[in-house]
Design a protein around this motif. Structure first.
Motif, mmCIF file in Angstrom:
data_model
loop_
_atom_site.group_PDB
_atom_site.id
_atom_site.type_symbol
_atom_site.label_atom_id
_atom_site.label_comp_id
_atom_site.label_asym_id
_atom_site.label_seq_id
_atom_site.Cartn_x
_atom_site.Cartn_y
_atom_site.Cartn_z
ATOM 1 N N GLY A 70 -39.257 -2.702 -20.562
ATOM 2 C CA GLY A 70 -39.735 -1.324 -20.602
ATOM 3 C C GLY A 70 -39.298 -0.572 -21.850
ATOM 4 O O GLY A 70 -39.212 0.656 -21.846
ATOM 5 N N LEU A 71 -39.011 -1.304 -22.913
ATOM 6 C CA LEU A 71 -38.521 -0.720 -24.153
ATOM 7 C C LEU A 71 -39.431 -1.103 -25.309
ATOM 8 O O LEU A 71 -40.310 -1.946 -25.163
ATOM 9 C CB LEU A 71 -37.093 -1.214 -24.427
ATOM 10 C CG LEU A 71 -36.065 -0.900 -23.340
ATOM 11 C CD1 LEU A 71 -34.819 -1.735 -23.528
ATOM 12 C CD2 LEU A 71 -35.732 0.578 -23.337
ATOM 13 N N ASP A 72 -39.185 -0.482 -26.468
ATOM 14 C CA ASP A 72 -39.923 -0.874 -27.671
ATOM 15 C C ASP A 72 -38.979 -0.857 -28.865
ATOM 16 O O ASP A 72 -37.791 -0.552 -28.734
ATOM 17 C CB ASP A 72 -41.154 0.011 -27.891
ATOM 18 C CG ASP A 72 -40.821 1.478 -28.084
ATOM 19 O OD1 ASP A 72 -39.830 1.791 -28.781
ATOM 20 O OD2 ASP A 72 -41.556 2.318 -27.547
ATOM 21 N N LEU A 73 -39.516 -1.192 -30.032
ATOM 22 C CA LEU A 73 -38.682 -1.332 -31.220
ATOM 23 C C LEU A 73 -37.994 -0.031 -31.636
ATOM 24 O O LEU A 73 -36.961 -0.072 -32.304
ATOM 25 C CB LEU A 73 -39.508 -1.888 -32.381
ATOM 26 C CG LEU A 73 -39.978 -3.337 -32.203
ATOM 27 C CD1 LEU A 73 -40.939 -3.725 -33.315
ATOM 28 C CD2 LEU A 73 -38.801 -4.295 -32.147
ATOM 29 N N SER A 74 -38.527 1.118 -31.236
ATOM 30 C CA SER A 74 -37.884 2.383 -31.595
ATOM 31 C C SER A 74 -36.533 2.551 -30.898
ATOM 32 O O SER A 74 -35.715 3.372 -31.311
ATOM 33 C CB SER A 74 -38.792 3.575 -31.274
ATOM 34 O OG SER A 74 -38.887 3.765 -29.872
ATOM 35 N N HIS A 75 -36.273 1.765 -29.861
ATOM 36 C CA HIS A 75 -35.004 1.822 -29.134
ATOM 37 C C HIS A 75 -33.917 0.944 -29.768
ATOM 38 O O HIS A 75 -32.758 0.987 -29.339
ATOM 39 C CB HIS A 75 -35.196 1.367 -27.682
ATOM 40 C CG HIS A 75 -36.034 2.291 -26.867
ATOM 41 N ND1 HIS A 75 -37.377 2.081 -26.638
ATOM 42 C CD2 HIS A 75 -35.725 3.444 -26.236
ATOM 43 C CE1 HIS A 75 -37.844 3.063 -25.895
ATOM 44 N NE2 HIS A 75 -36.864 3.901 -25.640
ATOM 45 N N VAL A 76 -34.262 0.134 -30.758
ATOM 46 C CA VAL A 76 -33.305 -0.790 -31.371
ATOM 47 C C VAL A 76 -32.275 -0.002 -32.180
ATOM 48 O O VAL A 76 -32.634 0.810 -33.030
ATOM 49 C CB VAL A 76 -34.024 -1.818 -32.270
ATOM 50 C CG1 VAL A 76 -33.013 -2.698 -33.002
ATOM 51 C CG2 VAL A 76 -34.981 -2.681 -31.439
ATOM 52 N N PRO A 102 -40.743 2.305 -39.579
ATOM 53 C CA PRO A 102 -41.928 3.054 -40.001
ATOM 54 C C PRO A 102 -41.554 4.518 -40.236
ATOM 55 O O PRO A 102 -40.514 4.984 -39.756
ATOM 56 C CB PRO A 102 -42.892 2.904 -38.819
ATOM 57 C CG PRO A 102 -42.015 2.652 -37.645
ATOM 58 C CD PRO A 102 -40.820 1.902 -38.177
ATOM 59 N N GLU A 103 -42.390 5.210 -40.955
ATOM 60 C CA GLU A 103 -42.101 6.610 -41.266
ATOM 61 C C GLU A 103 -41.838 7.401 -39.984
ATOM 62 O O GLU A 103 -42.538 7.255 -38.985
ATOM 63 C CB GLU A 103 -43.282 7.235 -42.012
ATOM 64 C CG GLU A 103 -42.964 8.599 -42.560
ATOM 65 C CD GLU A 103 -44.044 9.128 -43.483
ATOM 66 O OE1 GLU A 103 -44.152 10.349 -43.566
ATOM 67 O OE2 GLU A 103 -44.752 8.318 -44.090
ATOM 68 N N GLY A 104 -40.780 8.206 -40.023
ATOM 69 C CA GLY A 104 -40.439 9.047 -38.886
ATOM 70 C C GLY A 104 -39.504 8.397 -37.879
ATOM 71 O O GLY A 104 -39.085 9.039 -36.926
ATOM 72 N N VAL A 105 -39.169 7.124 -38.072
ATOM 73 C CA VAL A 105 -38.274 6.414 -37.156
ATOM 74 C C VAL A 105 -36.949 6.161 -37.870
ATOM 75 O O VAL A 105 -36.935 5.703 -39.015
ATOM 76 C CB VAL A 105 -38.893 5.071 -36.692
ATOM 77 C CG1 VAL A 105 -37.884 4.244 -35.899
ATOM 78 C CG2 VAL A 105 -40.142 5.312 -35.873
ATOM 79 N N VAL A 106 -35.847 6.459 -37.198
ATOM 80 C CA VAL A 106 -34.537 6.153 -37.760
ATOM 81 C C VAL A 106 -34.354 4.642 -37.689
ATOM 82 O O VAL A 106 -34.384 4.065 -36.594
ATOM 83 C CB VAL A 106 -33.408 6.865 -36.977
ATOM 84 C CG1 VAL A 106 -32.040 6.432 -37.487
ATOM 85 C CG2 VAL A 106 -33.580 8.368 -37.039
#
Length: 134
Positions: A70-76, A102-106
């Motif tokens: 239930g997660l995605d790469l933005s949670h890494v 990607p732009e906007g993601v830490v």
């Protein structure tokens, strides 16, 4: 589930574990994913091509494991990249940036090391640590 309970996460959308380990393990709101190499989960074979194609497949495999949880790469929050040769760094990094920064993601914290060898003679392996909802 208590904060200390350990549960396995597994999906057929990523290569099956080929040893005594889990694709990923969740403890509370943390997920620790085993390293993925460029194996096609449908065939069990290494994808054709070089570092670019293998890095794409690796990150697609990681995405599949995270999706099962239930997660995605933005949670890494942390990655470790293992390269067969540092001369592949720039090409790997180009693909990595598209998936994990990607732009906007830490972007996550990262370590990158060259190693003498990887399973199935892979060129790259990536493991991730993820923080997300339990």
């Amino acid at each position: 589930m208590s904060d200390q309970a350990k549960t396995a996460v597994s999906t057929k959308e990523a290569p099956a574990a080929i040893g005594p380990y889990s694709q990923a393990v969740r403890v509370g709101d943390m997920l620790f994913a085993s390293g993925q190499v460029g194996l096609d989960p449908a065939t069990g074979q290494m994808v054709a091509g070089g570092i670019t194609e293998q890095t794409v497949r690796v990150l697609e495999n990681v995405k599949a494991v995270l999706a099962q949880a239930g997660l995605d790469l933005s949670h890494v929050v942390k990655t470790t990249v293992f390269l067969k040769t540092m001369s592949d760094f720039a090409a790997m990094n180009e693909v990595y940036a598209k998936y994990l920064a990607p732009e906007g993601v830490v972007p996550p914290a990262r370590s990158t090391v060259a190693v003498a060898g990887l399973p199935k003679d892979a060129l790259v392996e990536i493991e991730v640590i993820v923080k997300g909802a339990a």
